[in-house]
Write a protein that holds these residues in place. Structure first.
Motif, mmCIF file in Angstrom:
data_model
loop_
_atom_site.group_PDB
_atom_site.id
_atom_site.type_symbol
_atom_site.label_atom_id
_atom_site.label_comp_id
_atom_site.label_asym_id
_atom_site.label_seq_id
_atom_site.Cartn_x
_atom_site.Cartn_y
_atom_site.Cartn_z
ATOM 1 N N LEU A 186 0.828 -1.207 0.000
ATOM 2 C CA LEU A 186 0.000 0.000 0.000
ATOM 3 C C LEU A 186 0.863 1.259 0.000
ATOM 4 O O LEU A 186 0.575 2.229 -0.717
ATOM 5 N N ALA A 187 1.906 1.263 0.817
ATOM 6 C CA ALA A 187 2.780 2.433 0.891
ATOM 7 C C ALA A 187 3.555 2.626 -0.409
ATOM 8 O O ALA A 187 3.778 3.763 -0.855
ATOM 9 N N LEU B 240 3.280 6.559 10.073
ATOM 10 C CA LEU B 240 2.738 6.341 11.413
ATOM 11 C C LEU B 240 1.238 6.110 11.348
ATOM 12 O O LEU B 240 0.701 5.252 12.058
ATOM 13 N N THR B 241 0.536 6.871 10.500
ATOM 14 C CA THR B 241 -0.907 6.647 10.384
ATOM 15 C C THR B 241 -1.198 5.268 9.789
ATOM 16 O O THR B 241 -2.183 4.628 10.169
ATOM 17 N N TYR B 242 -0.342 4.798 8.877
ATOM 18 C CA TYR B 242 -0.537 3.458 8.314
ATOM 19 C C TYR B 242 -0.474 2.397 9.421
ATOM 20 O O TYR B 242 -1.306 1.488 9.481
ATOM 21 N N ARG C 293 -7.633 -1.484 2.607
ATOM 22 C CA ARG C 293 -7.678 -0.232 3.353
ATOM 23 C C ARG C 293 -6.976 -0.375 4.706
ATOM 24 O O ARG C 293 -7.289 0.351 5.656
ATOM 25 N N LEU C 294 -6.044 -1.273 4.773
ATOM 26 C CA LEU C 294 -5.353 -1.506 6.036
ATOM 27 C C LEU C 294 -4.592 -0.266 6.497
ATOM 28 O O LEU C 294 -4.348 -0.087 7.684
ATOM 29 N N TRP D 45 -2.258 -4.203 -6.857
ATOM 30 C CA TRP D 45 -1.091 -3.663 -7.563
ATOM 31 C C TRP D 45 -1.458 -3.268 -8.990
ATOM 32 O O TRP D 45 -1.070 -2.193 -9.475
ATOM 33 N N ALA D 46 -2.209 -4.108 -9.685
ATOM 34 C CA ALA D 46 -2.524 -3.852 -11.088
ATOM 35 C C ALA D 46 -3.335 -2.579 -11.268
ATOM 36 O O ALA D 46 -3.193 -1.878 -12.277
ATOM 37 N N THR D 47 -4.204 -2.253 -10.300
ATOM 38 C CA THR D 47 -5.051 -1.062 -10.413
ATOM 39 C C THR D 47 -4.444 0.150 -9.722
ATOM 40 O O THR D 47 -5.088 1.195 -9.642
ATOM 41 N N SER D 48 -3.223 0.033 -9.230
ATOM 42 C CA SER D 48 -2.555 1.127 -8.526
ATOM 43 C C SER D 48 -1.697 1.940 -9.484
ATOM 44 O O SER D 48 -1.470 1.536 -10.632
ATOM 45 N N PRO D 49 -1.185 3.078 -9.042
ATOM 46 C CA PRO D 49 -0.291 3.873 -9.902
ATOM 47 C C PRO D 49 0.966 3.129 -10.324
ATOM 48 O O PRO D 49 1.587 3.490 -11.326
#
Length: 518
Positions: A40-41, A89-91, A134-135, A385-389
């Motif tokens: 995610l990061a 930190l928020t993650y 959305r973790l 991953w495929a739908t991410s930037p």
């Protein structure tokens, strides 16, 4: 056949390692968090809007904010004392909230059905997309999850035996939950209904216990109530503008409510049902092949016969209450309102047919559940991953994670500093855009939300007089003194009512990117 009717025998040594216990549970959750948070990061060009919002609000610790109660912001402030403040930190805090609730979920399931069934249902719940993709969200919905989980766990403990500690824990969880999001009141309704179902009004200890819980919750929540009174009930007015006061027509209410329910049960929860379905199918097949029926890997715990009603209560009543708001009052139901309750729907649905628990407790079910979990997690990771930037451009979803905050900040900041004659002190505008840009600028300017000092208590009136300020706003045409920031959005020195504009106010073809829960 019920769980209690099935025979039990020990698991083979190899299969025993597949069953979660107090040492394997944190290992699984830790590996799960590491895999998802790293992806995610790495993939997102901009943190979730809700994380940005908390990083904006944390500049001033208040007893409330214009949209929500204060507890998530306080948690971030406390965590910032021991770790660098910022998106990572928020993650971690978001993951800790979600997985902490899942740990409690496992403990309650273990108490009712044993470790084997608890393992299968935990693996299924971790596949719900609201919890894996959305973790890294840190918002009021995920912080509410542990509070709800504690209420469920303590209510079951009270079902087994009276405990002053359990009633006190419920009071603390409800009080802190109300400091997180008022939706936790649904848990209070469930506790009240269970109190009536168990006829605890006949037992003085439970009457006093309930009063103790109410007293503790009220003491914790009282300062926020005083804040609400002195701030014209701001969060309630915000809720009226965004969802409660929408007033949908009867036809729209039915359509929206059915869509909301389908999203809960058949969209976000679908991967979980796939794990459960694959597990039941394989366990049933193995039982038929053996000709001896399902054989439990451990004896079923001795629990009250009301366990089915307990799951039905926590799995369906919050859902039905929210449906009632949509159908009866025309409230626009938000998809993320199910965040804190969605995992409890799994045992509730299975409780409609108790025989399913028998198959979930078998040796074959353990192997099938892990295989299904690993396959679905792998596919979900690849899909994200495929739908991410970082993935395939042809699958660009236009989600907020695509917003190029670093590139835009690098372009805008030098021009703004030149116009202001120094570093940027404050960015005025929509919280999502202004906050994202602030995070990417070296000086990390404060955010004046919507150009409104009343929603931004971290900025004093004196500071506004002397600060170097820019505002960012949606625009079709450039007003005097403004420059384009990117298509559909402009900026200029100072702050004005333009800071409060919504993209739709100017009919811009380039609307603000979609963001997460709020």
């Amino acid at each position: 056949m019920t769980v209690a009717d099935a025979k039990a025998r020990p698991l083979p040594a190899g299969d025993e390692a597949l069953v979660l216990n107090e040492s394997r549970l944190p290992l699984l959750l830790g590996l799960y968090a590491a895999a998802w948070l790293l992806l995610l990061a790495w993939c997102a060009r901009t943190p979730p809007f809700d994380d940005i919002e908390q990083l904006v609000w944390v500049h001033s610790l208040e007893w409330g904010y214009f949209k929500h109660p204060p507890l998530p912001t306080w948690i971030l402030a406390g965590a910032s004392l021991i770790a660098p403040q910022g998106p990572p930190l928020t993650y971690v805090l978001g993951a800790f909230s979600i997985l902490g609730a899942h740990a409690i979920f496992w403990y309650v399931l273990r108490a009712v059905h044993g470790r084997r069934i608890a393992t299968v249902l935990l693996l299924a719940s971790l596949c719900i997309t609201l919890y894996n993709q959305r973790l890294h969200y840190f918002n009021h919905n995920v912080v509410m999850m542990p509070a709800i989980a504690v209420c469920v766990a303590m209510t079951w403990r009270l079902t087994l035996r009276h405990s002053w500690g359990a009633w006190a824990a419920i009071g603390v969880a409800m009080g802190l939950g109300m400091l997180t999001k008022y939706q936790v009141a649904l848990a209070g309704i469930c506790i009240g209904l269970w109190w009536l179902r168990m006829r605890w009004w006949r037992e003085p200890a439970h009457v006093k216990g309930l009063l103790l819980a109410v007293l503790i919750a009220c003491v914790i929540f009282l300062p926020h109530v005083l804040w609400l009174i002195h701030h014209d009930w701001a969060p309630l007015h915000y809720a009226e503008k965004t969802s409660l006061g929408i007033g949908l027509s009867p036809a729209e209410r039915v359509r929206a409510s059915v869509e909301w329910l389908a999203d809960w049960l058949l969209n976000r929860s679908m991967p979980a049902w796939m794990v459960v379905g694959a597990t039941l199918a394989w366990a049933s097949r193995r039982a038929k092949a053996s000709g001896a029926g399902p054989v439990l890997a451990e004896p079923a715990p001795e629990v009250p016969a009301v366990w089915r009603e307990f799951w039905l209560l926590w799995g369906f009543v919050p859902m039905l209450l929210m449906m009632g708001l949509g159908l009866g009052m025309g409230v626009e139901l938000q998809k993320h309102w199910g965040t804190a309750f969605m995992l409890w729907t799994l045992p509730a649905v299975l409780a409609l047919k108790p025989k399913t628990f028998t198959f979930l407790g078998t040796s074959a079910a353990q192997r099938a559940a892990w295989v299904a979990f690993c396959v679905i997690q792998g596919l979900t990771l690849v899909q994200f991953w495929a739908t991410s930037p970082k993935g395939l451009s042809s699958l660009n979803t236009g989600h907020w994670q695509y917003f190029p905050s670093q590139e835009l900040a690098d372009q805008l900041a030098p021009k703004a500093r030149a116009a202001l004659g120094g570093p940027i002190d404050i960015i005025s505008g929509r919280s999502a855009i202004a906050g994202a840009l602030s995070l990417r600028m070296p000086e990390h300017p404060k955010v004046l939300i919507n150009g409104d000092p009343s929603t931004s208590p971290w900025i004093s009136a004196e500071e506004l007089k002397n600060a170097r300020i820019i505002e960012v706003f949606p625009a079709e045409e450039l007003p005097p003194g403004a420059q384009w920031a990117w298509p559909g959005w402009a900026w200029r020195p100072g702050w004005s009512p333009l800071s409060r504009l919504q993209p739709q106010d100017v009919r811009s073809p380039h609307s603000e990117p979609a963001h997460g829960d709020h």
